[in-house]
Design an enzyme around this catalytic site. Structure first.
Site, PDB file in Angstrom:
ATOM      1  CG  HIS A 340      -5.476  -4.523   1.555  1.00  0.00           C
ATOM      2  ND1 HIS A 340      -5.902  -3.473   0.790  1.00  0.00           N
ATOM      3  CD2 HIS A 340      -6.214  -5.583   1.174  1.00  0.00           C
ATOM      4  CE1 HIS A 340      -6.884  -3.877  -0.013  1.00  0.00           C
ATOM      5  NE2 HIS A 340      -7.089  -5.160   0.202  1.00  0.00           N
ATOM      6  CE  LYS A 527      -2.435   9.157   7.505  1.00  0.00           C
ATOM      7  NZ  LYS A 527      -2.464   8.535   6.177  1.00  0.00           N
ATOM      8  NE  ARG A 528      -6.312   1.009   9.126  1.00  0.00           N
ATOM      9  CZ  ARG A 528      -5.360   0.082   9.197  1.00  0.00           C
ATOM     10  NH1 ARG A 528      -5.364  -0.816  10.176  1.00  0.00           N
ATOM     11  NH2 ARG A 528      -4.410   0.004   8.286  1.00  0.00           N
ATOM     12  CE  LYS A 533      -3.035   3.687   9.083  1.00  0.00           C
ATOM     13  NZ  LYS A 533      -3.040   3.821   7.612  1.00  0.00           N
ATOM     14  CB  THR A 637      -7.267   5.368  -0.302  1.00  0.00           C
ATOM     15  OG1 THR A 637      -7.677   4.984   1.019  1.00  0.00           O
ATOM     16  CG2 THR A 637      -6.931   4.129  -1.096  1.00  0.00           C
ATOM     17  CE  LYS A 641     -10.786   8.196   0.085  1.00  0.00           C
ATOM     18  NZ  LYS A 641     -10.878   7.325   1.277  1.00  0.00           N
TER      19      LYS A 641
HETATM   20  C1  26Q Z   1      -6.379  -8.680  11.416  1.00  0.00           C
HETATM   21  C2  26Q Z   1      -6.337  -9.678  12.353  1.00  0.00           C
HETATM   22  C3  26Q Z   1      -7.026  -9.556  13.541  1.00  0.00           C
HETATM   23  C4  26Q Z   1      -7.778  -8.417  13.755  1.00  0.00           C
HETATM   24  C5  26Q Z   1      -7.842  -7.418  12.805  1.00  0.00           C
HETATM   25  C6  26Q Z   1      -7.144  -7.555  11.632  1.00  0.00           C
HETATM   26  C7  26Q Z   1      -7.175  -6.471  10.647  1.00  0.00           C
HETATM   27  C8  26Q Z   1      -8.211  -5.568  10.613  1.00  0.00           C
HETATM   28  C9  26Q Z   1      -8.240  -4.528   9.707  1.00  0.00           C
HETATM   29  C10 26Q Z   1      -6.162  -6.303   9.724  1.00  0.00           C
HETATM   30  C11 26Q Z   1      -6.191  -5.267   8.823  1.00  0.00           C
HETATM   31  C12 26Q Z   1      -7.223  -4.363   8.799  1.00  0.00           C
HETATM   32  C13 26Q Z   1      -7.290  -3.231   7.884  1.00  0.00           C
HETATM   33  C14 26Q Z   1      -6.331  -2.900   7.076  1.00  0.00           C
HETATM   34  C15 26Q Z   1      -6.369  -1.723   6.211  1.00  0.00           C
HETATM   35  O1  26Q Z   1      -7.273  -0.892   6.269  1.00  0.00           O
HETATM   36  N1  26Q Z   1      -5.349  -1.594   5.351  1.00  0.00           N
HETATM   37  C16 26Q Z   1      -5.208  -0.469   4.470  1.00  0.00           C
HETATM   38  O2  26Q Z   1      -5.732  -0.828   3.198  1.00  0.00           O
HETATM   39  C17 26Q Z   1      -5.755   0.282   2.349  1.00  0.00           C
HETATM   40  C18 26Q Z   1      -6.439  -0.143   1.056  1.00  0.00           C
HETATM   41  O3  26Q Z   1      -5.590  -0.959   0.315  1.00  0.00           O
HETATM   42  C19 26Q Z   1      -4.361   0.807   2.104  1.00  0.00           C
HETATM   43  O4  26Q Z   1      -4.454   1.981   1.331  1.00  0.00           O
HETATM   44  C20 26Q Z   1      -3.656   1.115   3.412  1.00  0.00           C
HETATM   45  O5  26Q Z   1      -2.303   1.430   3.168  1.00  0.00           O
HETATM   46  C21 26Q Z   1      -3.746  -0.078   4.338  1.00  0.00           C
HETATM   47  O6  26Q Z   1      -3.228   0.241   5.594  1.00  0.00           O
END
Ligand code: 26Q
Length: 791
Positions: A340, A527-528, A533, A637, A641
């Site tokens: 992702h 979004k986050r 972003k 995503t 929506k």
């Molecule tokens: C990794 C290492 C250490 C701490 C945290 C993390 C970490 C935490 C959360 C890495 C990634 C995430 C979350 C990622 C995420 O939400 N990605 C999103 O996934 C969606 C579903 O596929 C996509 O639509 C988005 O583009 C993508 O940003």
């Protein structure tokens, strides 16, 4: 158990009994929460039957299952989707109507199950709904975080994090399965493959039912909780504290070594418990471990559950006494990996020292995997410098993505552009080695929650025009397209939007005190919070627009009122992201309190954006902000929506925006900015000087000046401004001009209402591709190959 939802009279009797049992209350005297609790409790109990039938069918027919391993499942409230999918909602409504109870109000008494942060977690939740609704035996596996992610509050405009008390009241949808608890060892040392003197903890599963839509299927999401273990001798304070921490919260602070160890403990807990659980069941049914790939696929949601790979190797070799090669063959036929992330600095890696200390035997196994992988690379004549970046351990780190690619039979990206970038750039070396593993699965959203449940107005319009078949086959909403020029339909859609704006305005007024104009354009970015972003780009344009309204009368005369709404949580240790939140909050106060521009421009940052808030925001939007630096957003995503609920995308050619534009037509969205290729060329050529852009653009200079005057200390936001001037890795200044033009175009377009609502209709009508039912069907066809449950 007899079906107590069969008709309203039977339901009423059962409901009255439940209220009495739980709270010793009558319908007339019960609080809204008690009404909710009785309903949830009754429904959850009723679902037991279908859960048992589903389980029995899967076992007796030897169906293969997918276990979806994910650190996050962002479920939101469950009451409405469970009522809708089970088909019992009408009976409940009838009974509640008789009693004068507002079901809607009762539903709102449920607290969100917020076991996630963003898209990755919400995707997992959508997948559960789609798989169950398509009668596929897919089961979720994750952690039961007692305090969830965090509740966001603004204090002096800054984000503060508080524990989410979501389990303080009972979570009626879960069931503790004490007898399926699993003992998990950490630390210790290895002697002849045996782990000596480990610290034991007990992982206890809680099952949450997942209800398929109108098909009688009930699967589960299994959430593991860490508890003290009787296998461990010393239950001293230190031990008890450690146990308590393991499933306390999602993404604990990992800036310290202790924090990193804790995160790895979490990952090992749900990976190891999930795998052991599978093996035990598999063997209990008299099956051979060699047949594991016939019965299971383990889908790994990003790299967080990577440890299932060495863990499965450990069980097969150390406990089942298979050889390495045979074990590896089983693993690589069972595990599939979804990526992702494109940001390579975000690819997960673990310091060797921390890793080996916590998981010494796992580390040995990874070392052996690495030794063999390097032989594979040598035999494939991969050049030495590539071997160095591809190996599983390097630069003092264990590299989780590399383990996943090597250990999986399938590696997928989540949108067409994303998968292309993985293949051709980020993971190109792996792609050259294993081209057959790589595939794309463009993300989707469950239209049951994101349309049927949250937008009854639009659902009714579609039902009236098309019948109801589209509800089980979303691409059929294409039928709406022929009404694109129909003034009556355009007007219905417009009325729908207005109703949804009013509901949102009411909520925002109650939450923030800000009054929004219902006739304005609703421009929403939710979004986050992350630099890629580019919430910053958004707020720079807002400031620019504000300054222009104050200085340019011609512009002011032609400007259509616009509300800019933000919602986002920043990772607690992400200083820049938190600064951006504070900046937007401070800007909003100045703008919202200026009587000169008040009726034209408002800015709101909603507090504690979550699934429930999202359910108000998406349907109320006219403009969907999807403005990431091209190549950085894997898919998105939220963009889907918004589209499905009748918003137009203002966005870059990134992630699934590319496919949105493909489906709806470029002329029906507002696309701006650098392409992914241009972005990558800028990085390659190393010649980007943001300062030059700033020096030549008076608009930017005025915006920066405005930001410096926001606080008594003019350098308060310098860490943000300096970053833009000296590095600007995410090319905010580079895309500023093009974004401002896109915003002008949006504002101008909205004034041409016939054209606007036609564009909106084109977007809704072409959103069918983005149902997660389609995504799940593709996963199943290409990767899982599961048979359906027939009951
Ligand atoms: C990794 C290492 C250490 C701490 C945290 C993390 C970490 C935490 C959360 C890495 C990634 C995430 C979350 C990622 C995420 O939400 N990605 C999103 O996934 C969606 C579903 O596929 C996509 O639509 C988005 O583009 C993508 O940003």
């Amino acid at each position: 158990m007899d079906n107590v939802f069969l008709n309203k009279d039977i339901f009423k009797g059962a409901y009255i009994l439940m209220l009495k049992n739980l709270f010793n209350k009558k319908v007339e005297s019960a609080t809204t929460y008690e009404k909710y609790a009785a309903l949830a409790s009754l429904l959850n109990k009723q679902l037991d039957d279908n859960y048992e039938k589903t389980t029995k069918y899967v076992e007796e027919n030897n169906l293969k299952k997918t276990i979806y391993f994910s650190m996050e499942f962002l479920m939101g409230r469950l009451i409405t989707s469970n009522l809708m999918n089970s088909g019992y909602i009408d009976v409940v409504k009838e009974a509640f109507d008789d009693w004068g109870i507002d079901l809607n109000e009762v539903e709102q008494a449920e607290t969100d199950a917020g076991l996630g942060n963003g898209g990755l977690g919400r995707l997992a939740a959508c997948f559960l709904d789609s798989a169950a609704s398509l009668s596929l035996p897919l089961y979720g596996n994750s952690l039961r975080y007692k305090k969830g992610f965090f509740v966001q509050r603004f204090e002096n405009d800054q984000q503060k994090e508080y524990p989410d008390p979501w389990l303080e009241k009972p979570f009626y949808w879960e069931e503790r399965k004490e007898d399926e608890a699993i003992q998990i060892p950490y630390f210790g040392y290895v002697k002849d493959t045996k782990l000596i003197d480990p610290v034991w903890i007990k992982a206890v599963p809680y099952d949450v039912k997942v209800v398929g839509a109108n098909n009688g299927i009930v699967t589960t999401l299994r959430l593991w909780s860490a508890e003290k273990s009787q296998w461990h001798k010393y239950h001293d304070d230190e031990y008890l504290k450690m146990v308590d921490k393991i499933t306390e919260s999602l993404y604990p602070d990992d800036s310290t070594e202790a924090g990193k160890t804790l995160r790895l403990q979490q990952q090992y807990l749900f990976s190891a418990a999930g795998i052991k659980n599978v093996i035990l069941n598999h063997k209990k049914l008299g099956r051979d471990v060699r047949d594991l790939p016939k019965y299971y696929v383990f889908q790994v949601n990003d790299t967080h559950p990577t440890l299932i790979i060495p863990e499965l190797m450990r069980i097969l070799m150390d406990e089942e006494n298979l050889g390495y090669d045979e074990s590896w063959d089983i693993v690589t036929k069972t595990v599939a990996y979804t990526n992702h992330t494109i940001l390579s600095e975000a690819l997960e890696k673990w310091n060797i020292k921390i890793f080996r200390n916590l998981l010494p035997r796992t580390f040995e196994i990874i070392q052996e995997m690495n030794r063999r992988f390097k032989i594979v690379l040598e035999e494939a004549k991969v050049p030495a410098e590539k071997v160095y970046t591809m190996q599983l351990i390097g630069a003092n780190n264990v590299r989780m993505a590399n383990i996943c690619i090597y250990g999986s039979f399938s590696v997928n990206g989540v949108a067409a552009l994303h998968t292309d970038i993985l293949k051709n750039i980020e993971l190109n070396d792996f792609y050259n080695l294993y081209p057959e593993k790589f595939n794309n699965k463009t993300n989707g959203i469950t239209h049951r929650r994101w349309l049927l449940h949250i937008n009854h107005e639009l659902t009714d319009i579609l039902n009236n025009l098309l019948g109801t078949k589209w509800q089980t086959d979303l691409p059929q909403i294409k039928g709406l397209e022929k009404y694109k020029d129909d003034k009556k339909v355009q007007n219905q859609i417009k009325e729908m939007k207005l109703a949804k704006k009013r509901a949102l305005i009411k909520k925002i007024k109650a939450d923030t005190g800000v009054t929004l104009n219902e006739n304005a354009i609703f421009d929403i970015q939710i979004k986050r919070l992350h630099e890629y972003k580019r919430q910053l780009l958004n707020i720079l344009n807002v400031i620019h627009t504000y300054l222009r309204l104050k200085s340019d009368n011609e512009f002011k005369k032609n400007f259509y009122p616009q509300n800019f709404i933000f919602g986002a949580k920043a990772a607690p240790s992400y200083v820049m992201a938190k600064g951006i939140i504070e900046l937007i909050n401070k800007v909003s106060h100045v703008i919202n309190n200026d009587v000169e521009t008040n009726d034209l421009l408002k800015v709101v940052f909603v507090e504690n954006y979550n699934v429930t808030y999202a359910e108000f925001l998406f349907p109320a939007a006219d403009l969907s902000e999807q403005i990431s630096t091209a190549s950085k957003e894997a898919s998105g995503t939220g963009n889907m929506k918004f589209m499905l609920n009748g918003a137009i995308t203002i966005g870059t050619m990134d992630g699934a925006n590319v496919e949105i534009v493909q489906e709806a037509g470029k002329e029906n969205n507002i696309i701006f900015g650098l392409s992914a290729e241009e972005v990558n060329n800028i990085y390659k050529n190393n010649g980007y000087v943001p300062r030059k852009i700033y020096d030549q653009d008076q608009r930017l200079q005025r915006v920066f000046e405005f930001i410096r005057k926001l606080t008594p200390n003019p350098t308060h936001f310098d860490f943000i401004l300096q970053n833009l001037l000296t590095s600007d890795y995410f090319l905010v200044l580079k895309d500023f001009d093009s974004y401002v033009s896109a915003q002008e175009k949006a504002n101008y377009l909205y004034k041409n209402q016939d054209l606007w609502w036609k564009m909106v209709i084109m977007n809704i009508a072409n959103a069918g591709f983005f149902t997660s039912d389609r995504t799940i069907s593709e996963y199943n066809q290409d990767i899982w190959k599961l048979d359906t449950i027939k009951i």
